[in-house]
Design an enzyme around this catalytic site. Structure first.
Site, PDB file in Angstrom:
ATOM      1  N   GLY A   1      34.917-135.513  13.338  1.00 55.60           N
ATOM      2  CA  GLY A   1      36.145-135.270  14.095  1.00 55.60           C
ATOM      3  C   GLY A   1      37.079-136.472  14.056  1.00 55.60           C
ATOM      4  O   GLY A   1      38.303-136.323  13.950  1.00 55.60           O
TER       5      GLY A   1
ATOM      6  N   LYS B   1      37.310-123.072   5.784  1.00 58.73           N
ATOM      7  CA  LYS B   1      36.224-123.691   5.030  1.00 58.73           C
ATOM      8  C   LYS B   1      34.984-123.755   5.908  1.00 58.73           C
ATOM      9  O   LYS B   1      34.895-124.546   6.836  1.00 58.73           O
ATOM     10  CB  LYS B   1      36.610-125.112   4.595  1.00 58.73           C
ATOM     11  CG  LYS B   1      35.635-125.682   3.570  1.00 58.73           C
ATOM     12  CD  LYS B   1      35.619-127.180   3.540  1.00 58.73           C
ATOM     13  CE  LYS B   1      34.816-127.786   4.652  1.00 58.73           C
ATOM     14  NZ  LYS B   1      33.396-127.378   4.687  1.00 58.73           N
TER      15      LYS B   1
ATOM     16  N   CYS C   1      26.554-126.712  20.674  1.00 54.44           N
ATOM     17  CA  CYS C   1      27.292-127.871  21.210  1.00 54.44           C
ATOM     18  C   CYS C   1      27.062-127.973  22.709  1.00 54.44           C
ATOM     19  O   CYS C   1      26.921-129.059  23.255  1.00 54.44           O
ATOM     20  CB  CYS C   1      28.782-127.742  20.959  1.00 54.44           C
ATOM     21  SG  CYS C   1      29.177-127.383  19.257  1.00 54.44           S
TER      22      CYS C   1
ATOM     23  N   GLU D   1      36.648-129.632  18.474  1.00 54.74           N
ATOM     24  CA  GLU D   1      35.512-129.311  19.346  1.00 54.74           C
ATOM     25  C   GLU D   1      34.335-130.072  18.788  1.00 54.74           C
ATOM     26  O   GLU D   1      33.815-129.736  17.716  1.00 54.74           O
ATOM     27  CB  GLU D   1      35.221-127.795  19.308  1.00 54.74           C
ATOM     28  CG  GLU D   1      36.296-126.931  19.919  1.00 54.74           C
ATOM     29  CD  GLU D   1      36.484-127.149  21.407  1.00 54.74           C
ATOM     30  OE1 GLU D   1      35.574-127.712  22.065  1.00 54.74           O
ATOM     31  OE2 GLU D   1      37.548-126.770  21.922  1.00 54.74           O
TER      32      GLU D   1
ATOM     33  N   SER E   1      30.812-132.470  14.223  1.00 51.68           N
ATOM     34  CA  SER E   1      30.315-133.687  14.878  1.00 51.68           C
ATOM     35  C   SER E   1      31.475-134.596  15.280  1.00 51.68           C
ATOM     36  O   SER E   1      32.571-134.535  14.700  1.00 51.68           O
ATOM     37  CB  SER E   1      29.386-134.425  13.923  1.00 51.68           C
ATOM     38  OG  SER E   1      30.108-134.809  12.774  1.00 51.68           O
ATOM     39  N   THR E   2      31.222-135.445  16.242  1.00 55.61           N
ATOM     40  CA  THR E   2      32.246-136.391  16.692  1.00 55.61           C
ATOM     41  C   THR E   2      32.618-137.336  15.551  1.00 55.61           C
ATOM     42  O   THR E   2      33.795-137.665  15.365  1.00 55.61           O
ATOM     43  CB  THR E   2      31.746-137.159  17.927  1.00 55.61           C
ATOM     44  OG1 THR E   2      31.585-136.209  18.992  1.00 55.61           O
ATOM     45  CG2 THR E   2      32.733-138.216  18.381  1.00 55.61           C
TER      46      THR E   2
ATOM     47  N   GLU F   1      22.883-137.079  20.855  1.00 52.74           N
ATOM     48  CA  GLU F   1      22.824-135.614  20.826  1.00 52.74           C
ATOM     49  C   GLU F   1      21.755-135.197  19.814  1.00 52.74           C
ATOM     50  O   GLU F   1      21.941-135.342  18.607  1.00 52.74           O
ATOM     51  CB  GLU F   1      24.183-135.047  20.394  1.00 52.74           C
ATOM     52  CG  GLU F   1      24.166-133.535  20.348  1.00 52.74           C
ATOM     53  CD  GLU F   1      25.487-132.927  19.898  1.00 52.74           C
ATOM     54  OE1 GLU F   1      26.173-133.524  19.053  1.00 52.74           O
ATOM     55  OE2 GLU F   1      25.815-131.839  20.396  1.00 52.74           O
TER      56      GLU F   1
HETATM   57  P1  ADP Z   1      27.166-132.055  10.684  1.00 51.55           P
HETATM   58  O1  ADP Z   1      27.156-133.545  10.640  1.00 51.55           O
HETATM   59  O2  ADP Z   1      26.484-131.511  11.863  1.00 51.55           O
HETATM   60  O3  ADP Z   1      26.800-131.361   9.391  1.00 51.55           O
HETATM   61  P2  ADP Z   1      30.027-132.087  10.331  1.00 51.55           P
HETATM   62  O4  ADP Z   1      30.884-132.432  11.484  1.00 51.55           O
HETATM   63  O5  ADP Z   1      29.886-133.111   9.261  1.00 51.55           O
HETATM   64  O6  ADP Z   1      28.657-131.641  10.947  1.00 51.55           O
HETATM   65  O7  ADP Z   1      30.504-130.734   9.645  1.00 51.55           O
HETATM   66  C1  ADP Z   1      31.325-129.783  10.231  1.00 51.55           C
HETATM   67  C2  ADP Z   1      32.297-129.299   9.184  1.00 51.55           C
HETATM   68  O8  ADP Z   1      33.124-130.385   8.773  1.00 51.55           O
HETATM   69  C3  ADP Z   1      31.657-128.768   7.913  1.00 51.55           C
HETATM   70  O9  ADP Z   1      32.387-127.640   7.475  1.00 51.55           O
HETATM   71  C4  ADP Z   1      31.820-129.932   6.953  1.00 51.55           C
HETATM   72  O10 ADP Z   1      31.791-129.569   5.583  1.00 51.55           O
HETATM   73  C5  ADP Z   1      33.178-130.444   7.348  1.00 51.55           C
HETATM   74  N1  ADP Z   1      33.495-131.830   6.931  1.00 51.55           N
HETATM   75  C6  ADP Z   1      32.670-132.778   6.448  1.00 51.55           C
HETATM   76  N2  ADP Z   1      33.348-133.927   6.177  1.00 51.55           N
HETATM   77  C7  ADP Z   1      34.642-133.705   6.517  1.00 51.55           C
HETATM   78  C8  ADP Z   1      35.852-134.481   6.513  1.00 51.55           C
HETATM   79  N3  ADP Z   1      35.860-135.761   6.105  1.00 51.55           N
HETATM   80  N4  ADP Z   1      36.985-133.897   6.946  1.00 51.55           N
HETATM   81  C9  ADP Z   1      36.990-132.621   7.391  1.00 51.55           C
HETATM   82  N5  ADP Z   1      35.901-131.838   7.422  1.00 51.55           N
HETATM   83  C10 ADP Z   1      34.735-132.363   6.995  1.00 51.55           C
END
Ligand code: ADP
Length: 467
Positions: free
Chosen positions: A223, A167, A274, A240, A219-220, A370
């Site tokens: 994560g 995804k 990153c 990561e 993002s953390t 960050e």
């Molecule tokens: P940013 O905040 O920089 O957009 P994210 O960490 O939210 O970065 O996004 C990284 C990936 O995680 C994207 O593919 C996003 O759609 C997905 N994502 C967003 N919410 C969730 C979640 N609750 N669980 C797993 N993946 C998610």
């Protein structure tokens, strides 16, 4: 380019659609398929059904198919790079570099052999460790490297015998969908599935009971959610996450020589890396000159649509990030001295002028958090022990750099930086056979190297009596 998703070997329309925006214009340039929960279920079910057959194929046969995907990407690498720039914003030369790296990465994984390891062999016993696949891997990728993050996850996941539901990030699904189109004619049905969401399916994918492992880059904050979501079924996770990497310049460096390296390390991909240099620490003796030199480079940089000849820095990737960066610019204006840039460009798209900020305190948001964009704080230090402590402040520990002519001294400083990777007199050198990952809250686990590969497997020890 159809914009269709890949589910169970078929290229399919979505239950809904998603407009993808070109960050250089702020306007949609393509409409792609978007999955609903039922299509996510189909993708996971297809991956689950395909898993035993794929695992049984063995490394060599799987490697042939992975190499075939690399060849298919190589056959259209210019077009793929163009697509990458259009959806992500980075200058074409950087996009070409990313596509090339993605192809090399797939070839690297295609060549793995997964030999069992003989742990002990004596007259009366033989103990062998095999590494077996986990099952279905959910690969969740971010928007800063829409090709490389895909190859970084599907390469090791597939070669080790897992099947995948990928995804990509909702603002950059296009390259992943093009890779899916290429893969559709190569892999058996269900081995690789690619679905697109609007930031609404990540949770469902990462806590799906039939997903054995989540490989996540992002993002953390997200994560943490992935980790919590995996608890019920004790999923394997590789995370990561974010970083706030310090570059420590030692006092034997020539500021003019070092400035372009620091500038590129901070501004590549418009700072959306990153492992980008997110804060520079320079000693009193060269602080003013280094700041002036960085400001000169920022003023001279060509910021433009990445498809335009000569563009060095493109737009940031999406509106949310653009607005977040406007907040950091305000913080910089209020708490520091902006000596280059400091504002968005007066044009459509998400362009931020490369910004250098000096005389900003350690507790300013731009230093503590960050920024993930082309806005670089430069901080002054007097004493090396003091700067090590400052660099180690905070919850991140992804990377970092130390720059000095006296190698022993530079390495000594590098040893004291609490991060997963510290480069000395270089930056972003990430060979595929070297593991990387975060310390502290920058991640869990490693990607790359034997360690990264092993993370897509589980140990299966067979212990045999020989007498
Ligand atoms: P940013 O905040 O920089 O957009 P994210 O960490 O939210 O970065 O996004 C990284 C990936 O995680 C994207 O593919 C996003 O759609 C997905 N994502 C967003 N919410 C969730 C979640 N609750 N669980 C797993 N993946 C998610």
């Amino acid at each position: 380019m159809t914009g269709k998703m890949l589910i169970n070997g078929a290229l399919v329309d979505g239950a809904a659609t998603l407009d993808v925006i070109n960050p250089a214009t702020g306007q949609p340039f393509i409409t792609v398929a978007r999955a609903d929960q039922a299509q996510l279920e189909e993708a996971v079910a297809a991956a689950r059904a395909a898993a035993p057959g794929w695992a049984a194929l063995g490394y060599a046969a799987r490697g042939v198919l992975i190499a075939r995907l690399a060849d298919a990407m190589a056959a259209e690498q210019d077009a793929l790079a163009h697509l990458l720039t259009t959806e992500q914003g980075k200058p074409l030369a950087q996009a070409q570099g990313e596509v090339r790296a993605g192809i090399f990465q797939l070839r690297h994984y295609a060549a793995q052999t997964g030999e069992p390891i003989v742990l002990r062999e004596t007259a009366d016993c033989r103990i062998v460790e095999h590494r077996t696949p986990l099952g279905v891997v959910a690969a969740i990728t971010p928007w800063n490297f829409p090709v490389l993050m895909v190859t970084q996850k599907i390469g090791p996941a597939l070669i080790t015998g897992n099947t995948v539901v990928l995804k990509p990030a909702p603002t950059t699904p296009v390259c992943a969908l093009r890779i899916a189109e290429l893969a559709a004619g190569i892999f058996p049905a269900g081995v690789l599935n690619v679905i697109v969401d609007a930031n609404d399916l990540g949770g469902a994918l990462s806590n799906h009971p039939d997903v054995a492992k989540v490989s996540f880059t992002g993002s953390t904050a997200t994560g943490r959610k992935v980790m919590a979501a995996g608890a019920d079924s004790l999923k394997r996770i590789t995370l990561e996450l974010g970083g706030n990497d310090a570059a420590i310049v030692l006092d034997d460096m020539d500021p003019r020589e070092i400035a372009p390296k620091l500038f590129n390390g901070a501004m590549m991909n418009a700072g959306q890396v990153c492992l980008a240099i997110k804060r520079v620490y320079a000693p009193d003796a060269i602080y003013d000159e280094l700041c002036a030199e960085l400001a000169r480079l920022a003023e001279a940089a060509t910021v433009d649509d990445g498809t335009r000849q000569g563009a060095q820095i493109g737009p940031v990737q999406n509106r949310m990030q653009f607005e977040k960066l406007l907040g950091y610019l305000e913080d910089a204006e209020a708490n520091g001295t902006v000596i280059a840039g400091g504002k968005p460009l007066d044009r459509d798209g998400y362009f931020i002028a490369p910004t250098i900020v000096r005389d900003i305190p350690d507790d300013a948001r731009l230093v503590r958090e960050e920024q993930f964009g082309p806005v670089l704080p430069v901080l002054r230090y007097t004493d090396v022990d003091e700067v090590i402590a400052r660099a180690n402040t905070g919850d991140y520990g992804l990377g970092g750099t130390v720059w000095g002519k006296d190698l022993d001294r530079a390495v000594d400083v590098a040893m004291k930086i609490d991060s997963g990777t510290v480069w000395v007199n270089k930056h972003l050198d990430l060979p595929f056979d070297i593991p990387f990952g975060g310390a502290k809250q920058s991640g869990i686990g490693r990607e790359g190297g034997d360690e990264g590969l092993a993370a897509y497997t589980q140990g299966h020890v067979v212990n045999i009596a020989l007498c």
